[in-house]
Design an enzyme around this catalytic site. Sequence first.
Site, PDB file in Angstrom:
ATOM      1  N   GLY A  96      -0.544   2.620 -44.287  1.00 25.13           N
ATOM      2  CA  GLY A  96      -1.263   3.727 -44.901  1.00 25.13           C
ATOM      3  C   GLY A  96      -2.330   4.269 -43.959  1.00 25.13           C
ATOM      4  N   SER A 123      -1.971   7.959 -41.902  1.00 27.18           N
ATOM      5  CA  SER A 123      -2.069   9.421 -41.869  1.00 27.18           C
ATOM      6  C   SER A 123      -2.331  10.010 -43.247  1.00 27.18           C
ATOM      7  CB  SER A 123      -0.791  10.025 -41.293  1.00 27.18           C
ATOM      8  OG  SER A 123      -0.624   9.673 -39.941  1.00 27.18           O
ATOM      9  N   GLU A 150       1.889  -0.814 -32.394  1.00 31.30           N
ATOM     10  CA  GLU A 150       2.861   0.189 -32.824  1.00 31.30           C
ATOM     11  C   GLU A 150       3.428   0.935 -31.626  1.00 31.30           C
ATOM     12  OE1 GLU A 150       3.216   3.958 -35.920  1.00 31.30           O
ATOM     13  OE2 GLU A 150       1.272   3.513 -35.030  1.00 31.30           O
TER      14      GLU A 150
END
Length: 397
Positions: free
Chosen positions: A127, A129, A244
Site C-alpha cells: 500500500g 501509491s 523492489e
Amino acid sequence: MDLRLTPEMQAFREEVRRFLQAHRDRYAPGAGVERPRDAAMEWQALLIEHGYAARTIPKEYGGYGAEPDILKARIIAEEFTRAGAPRGFANQGISMLVPTLLEVGSEEQKRRWIAPTLRGETIWCQGYSEPGAGSDLASLQTRAVEEGDDFVINGQKIWTSTAAQADMIFCLVRTEPDAPKHDGISYLLFSMKTPGIEVRPLKTMTGSAEFNEVFFTDVRVPKSAVVGGRGRGWFVANATLKHERGMLGDPNATEARLHALIELMKTETVGGERLIDNPMLCDRLMQLQARVLAMKFNGLRLLTASMTGEPPGLAGLVVKLQGCELNHQIAALAIDALGELGVLYEDGPHLRAGGSWQRNYMFDLGLIIGGGTAQIQKNIIAERGLGLPREPKLAKA
C-alpha cells in the site's frame, strides 16, 4: 574479479545440477498474481529444504540458515536459469517485505510473519501509491489517527498489485500530520480482512485486473503493527523500495527470457526459413543479447561490491531501469518475429507459449512505470550516480 571457480565451488555447481536433474518432474512455477497452488508450494518447500530458496534466512524464521556466500548464490541462479527451473516464489512478500523485516522489523514481527510468507501461506500486497502520490510518494494523504491502543485509518491507495488475493498489506500512512512530509509517515502491517477495507479491481490492457484500488474507511489497526518505529516509515519504505527495484531488475530472469526468445526463433519458421536465420531479426536479437550480457556483468560488478563491502554506486542505480526496459524489448522482438501470430491473444490453436509473449509485452510496459518510473530512475542515475545538477523545481506561485 577472478571468475574461475575453486574445486569447492565447482563441486557445489555439480550438486545443484544433480538436484535439478533429479527433481525435473516436480518443477512448478510461481502463481503470478494468483494464490499459489499445492504443487508450487511443494516445490517452494523443497527449495527451502535444500537451500535453493530462502538460503540465508535464519532457520528460526523459516529459512535454510546458510551463511551468506555470494558466489554460491550466483551459481544457484546460473544453474536454475540454464535448466529453465522455477526459482520459487518471487512476490512482494518474499522479495520485498521479508528482507525489510530482517533489516528493521522487531523480533516478534520476524517470527510471526517471515516463515508463513516464505512458504506461500501468507500473501502480501503493498500500500504505497495514491492518486496524488506516485513518484512523489512522500505526499501521501492516507491518515492514521491515534485512538487508544489503535490507529484509525482513512484514505485510498491505487495500483495495488494482488490486493484482491492478499491476506495482508504493508502500508504507508500519515500518523503525524503536522510533521514535515517525510517525517510524519509510519509503516504498518495489517490484515486485508480488517473491517472497512474495500478493494476495486483495475483492468489493464492485458485484459486482467493485475492492479487494484484500495479504500480505507475507519479501519482500526493496533499500534503494535508499526514497523521500524512510529514516524520512521519513510526510512522503512526506502528499504523496501531498494528490494523492489532489485526484484524488478533481476538479471537472471531477463537472461531466462532471452533464452526462451532464442528457442522460439530457432523453432518457428516463416516460408520454410527459421526466424533466427532472418538477418534483420537476428541483428535485433544480437543487440538484445549484448545488452543482457552487459546486465549480467553489471550483476557481477554488484557481486564484487558485496564481497568487498563497498557501496554499489552507479552499478546499483541502473538495475531497475535496465531490467524493465530490456524485458519489454525482448517481448517486443518475439511479437514482431511471430508476425500475424504475434497479434493473437487470450486463446486459440495457434497461440504460442500460452500468450505469455503478448501478455509480457503489455504488462512489462507497466513495470517501466511501476516501482519508480523510467524518468525518475534516469533522474536518480544522473543526480546521485553521475553527480549532475538536480532537476530545477517549478517556482511557487
